[in-house]
Design an enzyme around this catalytic site. Structure first.
Site, PDB file in Angstrom:
ATOM      1  N   LYS A  48      -3.896  -8.348  -3.306  1.00 26.81           N
ATOM      2  CA  LYS A  48      -4.924  -9.376  -3.230  1.00 26.81           C
ATOM      3  C   LYS A  48      -5.039  -9.928  -1.816  1.00 26.81           C
ATOM      4  CE  LYS A  48      -4.895 -11.047  -7.967  1.00 26.81           C
ATOM      5  NZ  LYS A  48      -3.523 -10.817  -8.443  1.00 26.81           N
ATOM      6  N   SER A 135       6.889  -2.049   4.756  1.00 23.17           N
ATOM      7  CA  SER A 135       5.770  -2.795   5.336  1.00 23.17           C
ATOM      8  C   SER A 135       5.927  -4.285   5.021  1.00 23.17           C
ATOM      9  CB  SER A 135       4.444  -2.300   4.766  1.00 23.17           C
ATOM     10  OG  SER A 135       4.235  -0.962   5.102  1.00 23.17           O
TER      11      SER A 135
END
Ligand code: PNS
Length: 165
Positions: A48, A135
């Site tokens: 999101k 990441s």
């Protein structure tokens, strides 16, 4: 067809790549020597609140994989196996860094096999120097002003600094 006759294999390496890390790049380099064609596929609409837009992630991937002529960068929506099928991919490539990755990867591989039995998932190991990089942690480190040198390619380091520095 004799069993030793080879045919070109296209592998799909899917992920968020938000952003691409040195671990991803290590895996891409290894896979580029094994598969005839490797498509690094950035998943759209997964997170999101991504740090980098899909377009930026693709740009960074294109720049850092430039040296491998059999590596392409693309993005996809929807089911990964549909993307693989429509691009001639017969292999889904995923990296496994540690045992902790395995359970999620196993579930995903089995689900993909259930919906498309013709596509095989292949797991590869990044170099051990990269086994702790993700990441998510790189972004956290960058946001908190920590050093990300070596964890990501220099170009990504610059982009991270510009984004959160
Ligand atoms: O780098 P990530 O976030 O671990 O990558 C996850 C990804 C993109 C490989 C996975 O979420 C995915 O394949 N999404 C596409 C939707 C899909 O095909 N889902 C069914 C797989 S079980």
């Amino acid at each position: 067809m004799p069993s030793h006759t080879s045919k070109a294999v296209t592998a799909i390496y899917p992920g968020s790549f938000d952003p691409v890390t040195s671990g991803h790049l290590d895996l891409i380099g290894r896979a580029a020597t094994i598969f005839d064609r490797l498509i690094v596929a950035v998943a759209r609409n997964l997170e999101k609140d991504p740090l980098f837009e899909v377009k930026e992630r693709i740009e960074m991937l294109e720049a850092v994989t430039f040296e491998w002529k059999n590596v392409e960068i693309d993005s996809f929506d929807g089911l990964l196996v549909d993307f693989a099928r429509s691009n001639g991919g017969t292999v889904i490539l995923r990296g496994i860094r540690a045992v902790s990755d395995y359970e999620y990867e196993l579930q995903m591989a089995m689900m993909n096999r259930k919906i498309e039995p013709q596509i095989e998932t292949v797991f590869m190991l990044p170099g051990e120097a990269y086994s702790y990089i993700s990441s998510r942690l790189v972004k956290e480190l960058a946001r908190l002003g920590g050093p990300v040198k070596g964890l990501v390619p220099p170009l990504v380091e610059e982009r991270l600094r510009a984004k959160v520095g």
